[in-house]
Design a protein around this motif. Structure first.
Motif, short mmCIF file in Angstrom:
data_model
loop_
_atom_site.label_atom_id
_atom_site.label_comp_id
_atom_site.label_asym_id
_atom_site.label_seq_id
_atom_site.Cartn_x
_atom_site.Cartn_y
_atom_site.Cartn_z
N HIS A 79 39.30 37.36 43.12
CA HIS A 79 38.17 37.21 44.05
C HIS A 79 37.07 38.16 43.65
O HIS A 79 37.30 39.23 43.09
N TYR A 80 35.83 37.76 43.93
CA TYR A 80 34.69 38.64 43.69
C TYR A 80 33.62 38.33 44.72
O TYR A 80 33.62 37.26 45.36
N THR A 81 32.70 39.28 44.90
CA THR A 81 31.70 39.18 45.96
C THR A 81 30.30 39.37 45.39
O THR A 81 30.06 40.27 44.58
N VAL A 82 29.40 38.50 45.84
CA VAL A 82 27.98 38.58 45.49
C VAL A 82 27.21 38.94 46.75
O VAL A 82 27.43 38.33 47.81
N SER A 83 26.31 39.94 46.67
CA SER A 83 25.59 40.44 47.84
C SER A 83 24.08 40.37 47.61
O SER A 83 23.45 41.37 47.25
N PRO A 84 23.46 39.22 47.82
CA PRO A 84 22.03 39.09 47.56
C PRO A 84 21.13 39.80 48.57
O PRO A 84 19.93 39.94 48.33
N GLY B 261 40.10 47.51 38.05
CA GLY B 261 41.32 48.30 37.88
C GLY B 261 42.50 47.75 38.65
O GLY B 261 43.40 48.50 39.04
N GLY B 262 42.53 46.42 38.87
CA GLY B 262 43.64 45.78 39.56
C GLY B 262 43.36 45.41 41.00
O GLY B 262 44.20 44.82 41.66
N ALA B 263 42.15 45.68 41.49
CA ALA B 263 41.84 45.44 42.91
C ALA B 263 41.41 44.01 43.22
O ALA B 263 41.33 43.64 44.39
N MET B 264 41.17 43.19 42.19
CA MET B 264 40.59 41.87 42.44
C MET B 264 41.51 40.72 42.08
O MET B 264 41.25 39.58 42.48
N ALA B 265 42.55 40.98 41.31
CA ALA B 265 43.43 39.89 40.86
C ALA B 265 44.16 39.29 42.05
O ALA B 265 44.61 39.98 42.96
N SER B 266 44.30 37.96 42.06
CA SER B 266 45.02 37.26 43.12
C SER B 266 45.32 35.84 42.67
O SER B 266 44.70 35.32 41.74
N GLY B 267 46.28 35.21 43.32
CA GLY B 267 46.59 33.83 43.01
C GLY B 267 47.53 33.67 41.84
O GLY B 267 47.86 34.63 41.15
N ASP B 268 47.94 32.42 41.62
CA ASP B 268 48.91 32.12 40.57
C ASP B 268 48.24 31.75 39.26
O ASP B 268 48.86 31.84 38.20
N ALA B 269 47.01 31.28 39.29
CA ALA B 269 46.34 30.84 38.07
C ALA B 269 46.03 32.04 37.18
O ALA B 269 45.61 33.09 37.67
N PRO B 270 46.23 31.91 35.86
CA PRO B 270 45.92 33.03 34.95
C PRO B 270 44.45 33.43 35.06
O PRO B 270 43.56 32.57 35.03
#
Length: 320
Positions: free
Chosen positions: A176-181, A163-172
């Motif tokens: 960011h995202y997180t993996v929690s094994p 819902g808009g919480a992960m978008a970042s940077g200039d590239a289309p």
């Protein structure tokens, strides 16, 4: 088990006709992909890829266990979008809304408002699951498959970004995202490609042969867990070509949704309201209307506030 249930059992929508059970004629199968084997299947006339099957798609068992935990939570939290089908298929990401209520907004199809306090964290986790899936696909699948879905993404439609919480940077499409094994171990990937805007989590899901119009030629599913052998049902069929893919854990299947396909019934008691998780997974599936609804939103013919209001007024909205 299933024939009496379909003939006399409860119907989520009484307006729909009851359908009989269809039985497989094994003699009409042209090719069977055994559980645990890999395939790339092409049309001999056109050379176009029909299907891809990749077993052991994720090499990290702890990561696979984390994926399964998130999917099972999603099935628990959210309403199924196809109540007439056995099992659960829950929408994740952005929605185009119901046909009678077209909107573009992050899906709020929770079973109960008591889960609202957990949704922000869960939206991030589920979007991270799809981001990992998408980046693994970009590494493992042929360009013919990835470029097809990328063409859809190049329209500028938002990625699955909690819902808009992960978008970042200039590239289309970057974010960011997180993996929690493990409970005390996590890895955050920055400036990574986020997933396509919509997908589904599934548990014990089956559906008769059908076809779907989506804004891309290929769809991709990932069976994470499978506790029983193929003889227990739940196998995937590409009916036009007579192909059966026997389901196995940690297996990705690429198929063309516009071609008739389906998933067979599973050996589960249809009256059991909380059956064991025989089969769980996720898939990239997109509503054919989402581009039109996104354009309406972009052109300010519909606002986020209007979308939220419509969602709140329609508790029975059927997401697609």
């Amino acid at each position: 088990m299933w024939a009496p249930f379909f003939a006399y059992g409860p119907q989520p929508d009484a307006r729909l006709h009851r359908r009989p059970v269809h039985r497989l004629d094994p003699q009409r199968l042209q090719h069977v992909v055994p559980a645990g084997e890999n395939r790339v299947i092409c049309d001999a006339r056109t050379g176009k890829i029909i299907a891809i099957v990749i077993h052991n798609f994720c090499k990290s068992d702890p990561t696979l266990q984390w994926l399964m935990r998130v999917v099972e939570r999603g099935v628990h939290f959210k309403k199924s979008v196809r109540l007439e089908d056995p099992g659960s298929l829950v929408l994740m990401g952005y929605t185009a809304g119901a046909r009678s209520c077209p909107i573009f907004y992050w899906a709020r199809n929770v079973r109960s408002k008591k889960f609202d306090t957990e949704m922000e964290q869960f939206n991030y986790e589920s979007s991270s699951v799809f981001a990992l899936f998408w980046n693994l696909c970009r590494s493992h699948l042929p360009d013919e498959i990835i470029s097809d879905i990328q063409s859809f993404l190049d329209t500028g439609i938002p990625r699955m970004d909690a819902g808009g919480a992960m978008a970042s940077g200039d590239a289309p499409g970057a974010g960011h995202y997180t993996v929690s094994p493990a409970p005390d171990v996590s890895f955050t990937f920055h400036e990574a490609q986020l997933a396509p805007p919509t997908g589904v989590f599934a548990a014990n899901y089956s559906r008769a042969v059908h076809y779907e119009h989506q804004p891309h030629d290929y769809s991709i599913s990932w069976t994470l867990a499978r506790s029983d052998p193929p003889s227990a049902g739940g196998n995937f069929f590409i009916s036009q070509y007579g192909i059966r893919v026997e389901q196995a854990p940690n297996t990705v299947v690429v198929w063309m949704p516009k071609q008739p396909h389906g998933t067979s019934l599973q050996h589960l008691d249809p009256l059991d309201k909380e059956p064991p998780f025989l089969q769980t997974g996720l898939a990239f599936i997109t509503s054919p209307r989402i581009l039109k609804v996104w354009d309406d939103f972009e052109q300010k013919r519909i606002t986020k506030e209007e979308a939220l209001s419509l969602l709140d007024e329609k508790d029975d909205v059927k997401y697609e």
